[in-house]
Design a protein around this motif. Structure first.
Motif, PDB file in Angstrom:
ATOM      1  N   HIS A   1       0.838  -1.207   0.000  1.00 50.35           N
ATOM      2  CA  HIS A   1       0.000   0.000   0.000  1.00 50.35           C
ATOM      3  C   HIS A   1       0.871   1.254   0.000  1.00 50.35           C
ATOM      4  O   HIS A   1       0.605   2.214  -0.730  1.00 50.35           O
ATOM      5  CB  HIS A   1      -0.881   0.042   1.255  1.00 50.35           C
ATOM      6  CG  HIS A   1      -1.831  -1.111   1.378  1.00 50.35           C
ATOM      7  ND1 HIS A   1      -2.705  -1.477   0.379  1.00 50.35           N
ATOM      8  CD2 HIS A   1      -2.040  -1.987   2.394  1.00 50.35           C
ATOM      9  CE1 HIS A   1      -3.422  -2.516   0.778  1.00 50.35           C
ATOM     10  NE2 HIS A   1      -3.034  -2.851   1.998  1.00 50.35           N
TER      11      HIS A   1
ATOM     12  N   TYR B   1       2.403   1.974  -3.435  1.00 51.69           N
ATOM     13  CA  TYR B   1       1.423   2.572  -4.357  1.00 51.69           C
ATOM     14  C   TYR B   1       1.199   4.040  -4.011  1.00 51.69           C
ATOM     15  O   TYR B   1       1.098   4.899  -4.897  1.00 51.69           O
ATOM     16  CB  TYR B   1       0.075   1.857  -4.268  1.00 51.69           C
ATOM     17  CG  TYR B   1      -0.016   0.503  -4.918  1.00 51.69           C
ATOM     18  CD1 TYR B   1       0.159   0.349  -6.287  1.00 51.69           C
ATOM     19  CD2 TYR B   1      -0.320  -0.622  -4.173  1.00 51.69           C
ATOM     20  CE1 TYR B   1       0.039  -0.904  -6.887  1.00 51.69           C
ATOM     21  CE2 TYR B   1      -0.447  -1.873  -4.762  1.00 51.69           C
ATOM     22  CZ  TYR B   1      -0.264  -2.003  -6.123  1.00 51.69           C
ATOM     23  OH  TYR B   1      -0.389  -3.237  -6.703  1.00 51.69           O
TER      24      TYR B   1
ATOM     25  N   ASN C   1       1.010  -7.071  -6.730  1.00 48.97           N
ATOM     26  CA  ASN C   1       0.596  -6.643  -5.387  1.00 48.97           C
ATOM     27  C   ASN C   1       1.205  -7.545  -4.314  1.00 48.97           C
ATOM     28  O   ASN C   1       1.299  -8.758  -4.494  1.00 48.97           O
ATOM     29  CB  ASN C   1      -0.926  -6.690  -5.276  1.00 48.97           C
ATOM     30  CG  ASN C   1      -1.455  -5.741  -4.236  1.00 48.97           C
ATOM     31  OD1 ASN C   1      -1.955  -4.683  -4.580  1.00 48.97           O
ATOM     32  ND2 ASN C   1      -1.322  -6.075  -2.951  1.00 48.97           N
TER      33      ASN C   1
ATOM     34  N   ASP D   1      -0.332  -8.143   1.966  1.00 50.91           N
ATOM     35  CA  ASP D   1      -1.284  -7.026   2.025  1.00 50.91           C
ATOM     36  C   ASP D   1      -2.670  -7.475   1.581  1.00 50.91           C
ATOM     37  O   ASP D   1      -3.684  -7.082   2.170  1.00 50.91           O
ATOM     38  CB  ASP D   1      -0.822  -5.862   1.130  1.00 50.91           C
ATOM     39  CG  ASP D   1       0.096  -4.891   1.862  1.00 50.91           C
ATOM     40  OD1 ASP D   1       0.488  -5.190   3.010  1.00 50.91           O
ATOM     41  OD2 ASP D   1       0.419  -3.832   1.277  1.00 50.91           O
TER      42      ASP D   1
ATOM     43  N   PRO E   1      -7.046  -4.214  -0.144  1.00 50.37           N
ATOM     44  CA  PRO E   1      -7.314  -2.873  -0.659  1.00 50.37           C
ATOM     45  C   PRO E   1      -8.718  -2.796  -1.242  1.00 50.37           C
ATOM     46  O   PRO E   1      -9.014  -3.416  -2.245  1.00 50.37           O
ATOM     47  CB  PRO E   1      -6.257  -2.717  -1.763  1.00 50.37           C
ATOM     48  CG  PRO E   1      -5.939  -4.112  -2.197  1.00 50.37           C
ATOM     49  CD  PRO E   1      -6.207  -5.003  -1.030  1.00 50.37           C
TER      50      PRO E   1
ATOM     51  N   ALA F   1      -8.362   3.203  -1.620  1.00 49.83           N
ATOM     52  CA  ALA F   1      -7.201   2.305  -1.541  1.00 49.83           C
ATOM     53  C   ALA F   1      -6.097   2.826  -2.465  1.00 49.83           C
ATOM     54  O   ALA F   1      -6.379   3.222  -3.606  1.00 49.83           O
ATOM     55  CB  ALA F   1      -7.604   0.895  -1.941  1.00 49.83           C
TER      56      ALA F   1
END
Ligand code: COA
Length: 252
Positions: free
Chosen positions: A29, A32, A64, A68, A74, A79
């Motif tokens: 996360h 990103y 990804n 996570d 997400p 997100a």
């Protein structure tokens, strides 16, 4: 702590590097979020004329981060991954992607939003969403069949086929393939060339070539809803546990 995404502006080219080589540049996360900040800042910065993505070490990105997905799935518009996909969708500035190795999941689907994609000879692309009990994202269920045809897209999505660089070139998934040691220079040269073009003409050309972005955005949203549901499914938990335990999944 090492910066897991590095950014550098040189000669009006913003280079964004996924920098988590020990985990094949799997995207968290926080990673990103940093990419989103950099892309948003670039859109309103006249000192940036092109954006170049690449990865540290032997991978572009393994997609990804799977922990996570399991621990903090997400979900929704807030997100960071959703915002990242929106940035790809709405980018006005040209995007160059230097695929320097493994490109898995979003590592492949983000390429469908790029303008120039250069790959190294050793690059391998895959999008094994079904293997993870997921569905495609980034509007790739629309864009990949449109690019390579349904038959080949089904092998990639449904069988989890890994596509090597030369085959990706033949399919039109990448623009050109370079020897590993030449990729970085070739990609920067392309980004630099773009940075010298008339920016408005470039932005308009990009927009025309991308077609109806409302349709692409609608598919992205539809996928996002299903993806969010899949993230809560027992099938996904089994797929991720299997990955972590280095064993094949058992879907019953
Ligand atoms: N999320 C979290 N960690 C990941 C990861 C991911 N997506 N991809 C790789 N890693 C980690 C591995 O767990 C491993 O960590 P460890 O050294 O602590 O065990 C490390 O990165 C190296 O990966 P490894 O599997 O040992 O390398 P490999 O060269 O044998 O295989 C991949 C590389 C990318 C093919 C394989 O790691 C893989 O399939 N990863 C999952 C990719 C994926 O499904 N992404 C999501 C798509 S939606």
């Amino acid at each position: 702590m090492t910066d897991l995404v590095t950014t550098e502006i040189r000669d009006r080219v913003l280079t964004i590097t996924f920098n988590r080589a020990d985990k094949k540049n799997a995207l968290t996360h926080a990673m990103y979020a940093k990419v989103v900040d950099a892309m948003r800042a670039a859109e309103s910065d006249s000192g940036v004329r092109a954006i170049l993505f690449t990865g540290a070490g032997d991978s572009f990105t393994a997609g990804n981060d799977l922990a996570d997905f399991r621990d903090t799935p997400p979900l929704g518009a807030d997100a960071p991954v959703t915002q990242f996909l929106q940035c790809l969708l709405t980018a006005r500035k040209p995007l160059v992607m230097a695929v320097n190795g493994l490109a898995v999941g979003v590592g492949l689907t983000m390429l469908l939003h790029a303008d120039i994609v250069y790959a190294s000879e050793s690059a391998t692309l895959s999008a094994p969403f079904v293997d993870l009990a997921l569905v495609p994202e980034a509007a790739s269920s629309l864009l990949l069949p449109a690019r390579v045809g349904h038959a080949r897209a089904a092998e990639i999505f449904m069988l989890g086929k890994r596509v090597k660089a030369q085959e990706a070139l033949a399919m039109g998934l990448v623009s050109a393939v370079f020897p590993d040691g030449e990729l970085a220079d070739a990609a920067f040269a392309a980004a630099l060339a773009l940075s010298k073009k008339a920016p408005e003409a470039l932005a308009l050309t990009k927009k025309l070539m991308r077609g109806d972005l409302d349709v692409v955005g609608a598919r992205m949203a539809e996928e996002g809803k299903l993806f969010g549901e899949r993230l809560k499914s027992p099938e996904l938990l089994e797929a991720i546990m299997a990955f972590m335990q280095k064993r094949p999944p058992n879907f019953g």
